[in-house]
Scaffold this active site. Sequence first.
Site, mmCIF file in Angstrom:
data_model
loop_
_atom_site.group_PDB
_atom_site.id
_atom_site.type_symbol
_atom_site.label_atom_id
_atom_site.label_comp_id
_atom_site.label_asym_id
_atom_site.label_seq_id
_atom_site.Cartn_x
_atom_site.Cartn_y
_atom_site.Cartn_z
ATOM 1 N N GLU A 39 0.778 -5.628 23.041
ATOM 2 C CA GLU A 39 1.707 -4.596 23.205
ATOM 3 C C GLU A 39 1.132 -3.487 23.929
ATOM 4 O O GLU A 39 -0.314 -3.123 23.926
ATOM 5 C CB GLU A 39 2.372 -4.348 22.224
ATOM 6 N N GLY A 61 1.008 -1.638 -0.060
ATOM 7 C CA GLY A 61 -0.040 0.091 -0.138
ATOM 8 C C GLY A 61 0.918 1.402 0.431
ATOM 9 O O GLY A 61 1.785 1.152 -0.188
ATOM 10 N N ARG A 62 0.311 2.338 0.896
ATOM 11 C CA ARG A 62 1.512 3.513 0.426
ATOM 12 C C ARG A 62 3.022 3.430 1.500
ATOM 13 O O ARG A 62 3.591 3.830 0.458
ATOM 14 C CB ARG A 62 0.626 4.636 0.887
ATOM 15 N N ILE A 63 2.215 2.442 2.238
ATOM 16 C CA ILE A 63 3.916 2.514 3.235
ATOM 17 C C ILE A 63 4.964 1.713 2.400
ATOM 18 O O ILE A 63 5.835 1.515 2.424
ATOM 19 C CB ILE A 63 3.178 1.932 4.630
ATOM 20 N N ARG A 79 -3.817 -8.390 -2.019
ATOM 21 C CA ARG A 79 -5.269 -9.377 -2.114
ATOM 22 C C ARG A 79 -4.908 -9.262 -3.778
ATOM 23 O O ARG A 79 -5.724 -9.846 -4.663
ATOM 24 C CB ARG A 79 -6.152 -8.567 -1.497
ATOM 25 N N HIS A 87 6.865 0.502 19.087
ATOM 26 C CA HIS A 87 5.428 1.134 18.061
ATOM 27 C C HIS A 87 6.309 2.166 18.077
ATOM 28 O O HIS A 87 5.229 3.597 17.874
ATOM 29 C CB HIS A 87 3.810 1.067 18.895
ATOM 30 N N ASP A 141 8.276 -3.804 16.126
ATOM 31 C CA ASP A 141 8.458 -2.625 16.235
ATOM 32 C C ASP A 141 6.455 -2.620 17.289
ATOM 33 O O ASP A 141 6.062 -1.825 17.355
ATOM 34 C CB ASP A 141 7.386 -1.720 15.347
ATOM 35 N N GLY A 191 7.160 3.556 14.746
ATOM 36 C CA GLY A 191 7.006 3.312 13.164
ATOM 37 C C GLY A 191 7.198 5.319 12.761
ATOM 38 O O GLY A 191 7.526 5.802 11.788
ATOM 39 N N ARG A 206 0.874 -4.190 12.606
ATOM 40 C CA ARG A 206 0.381 -4.623 13.703
ATOM 41 C C ARG A 206 0.359 -6.410 14.171
ATOM 42 O O ARG A 206 1.267 -7.356 12.573
ATOM 43 C CB ARG A 206 -1.248 -4.899 13.210
HETATM 44 C C1 8YV Z 1 -0.267 5.043 15.314
HETATM 45 C C2 8YV Z 1 -0.033 3.807 14.246
HETATM 46 O O1 8YV Z 1 -1.743 5.357 15.104
HETATM 47 O O2 8YV Z 1 -0.613 4.577 12.430
HETATM 48 C C3 8YV Z 1 -1.277 4.264 13.045
HETATM 49 O O3 8YV Z 1 -1.952 2.631 12.383
HETATM 50 O O4 8YV Z 1 0.097 2.364 14.131
HETATM 51 C C4 8YV Z 1 0.736 4.189 14.934
HETATM 52 O O5 8YV Z 1 0.990 5.531 13.863
HETATM 53 C C5 8YV Z 1 0.234 5.582 16.661
HETATM 54 O O6 8YV Z 1 1.375 4.901 17.818
HETATM 55 C C6 8YV Z 1 -0.535 6.293 18.278
HETATM 56 O O7 8YV Z 1 -1.524 6.059 18.826
#
Ligand code: 8YV
Length: 312
Positions: free
Chosen positions: A260, A152-154, A174, A278, A255, A280, A231
Amino acid sequence: MTHQAIDLLQTHALLDSCEAALAERFTVHKLHEAADPAAFLAEHGPSIRAIAGGAVSADLIAQLPALEIIANFGVGYDSIDTHAARAANVRVTNTPSVLNDAVAELTIGLMIALARRIPQADQFVRQGRWPQGGMGLLSELTGKTVGILGLGRIGKEIASRAQAMKMRVVYYGRHRQESEPHVFYDNLVDMARDSDWLVVIAPGGKGTERIVSREVLEALGPQGNLVNVARGTLIDEPAMLELLASGGLGGAALDVFENEPAMPEAFFALDNVVLSPHQGSATVQTRNAMGALVVANLDAHFAGEPLISAVV
Ligand code: 8YV
């Protein structure tokens, strides 16, 4: 833009710039600071028209009869019950795009950190072990194949950075994306078998739970490395821990985790992992941009304009 008369529910702490912008516009009620959340919702619930933040269950939505919009802080909105939102005619927005670069940078950082055991090397030097001999030889990214789960975008930003590392990029998703030059796999096990690295950057939620199964991890194998910046729910974490300990999986740079910030102790005994809390999107620049997008979506909604990044 001032909406002082509008009651907004904040479900968790947000960064200061975002909280300040919300307070300027709305009457903010902080659920996460309430001593008695049930009493707090009984009192304020009926007048709440907007939520800023995630962690929104069907039960919470049911207690907010005037709710119009949930503006999630994050691109991933798996902590929001979107079915319940849709059924209640509540819009949902997220914060896409603004975090692509930060997440992609950390991904490459984690890959190099794992390949070259950078955290372990730092400990090695600090512990005074260098004079007794070097750390030994490791592997590099150059020439290796990285399989991206979720282009996707990332994922695309990760792909272009991996190519800068002289890696070959393949992907699973997919659908085949005709405009992408990389080899597409419609079977994740096959991709894992053909990859030296598996990078997980697909959305969380019911559709992807434990998609990185024991079978996928075994296909990645003893020489393979796993990176998860999506996730924790996407990976069979117990199987991963077992395979990392037995040598059935080469290494992992993670990450995100299933429960978590609670961590299974088993991670801490492993030398073939790099762990990150976490992080990112956790740069000042990116988090400010995410906060601004939360507020911009709320502004658009209450001005009767099209939402900037709606998912429902
Ligand atoms: C969290 C993230 O939202 O954008 C997402 O989906 O996992 C992170 O950017 C961030 O930790 C804020 O809670």
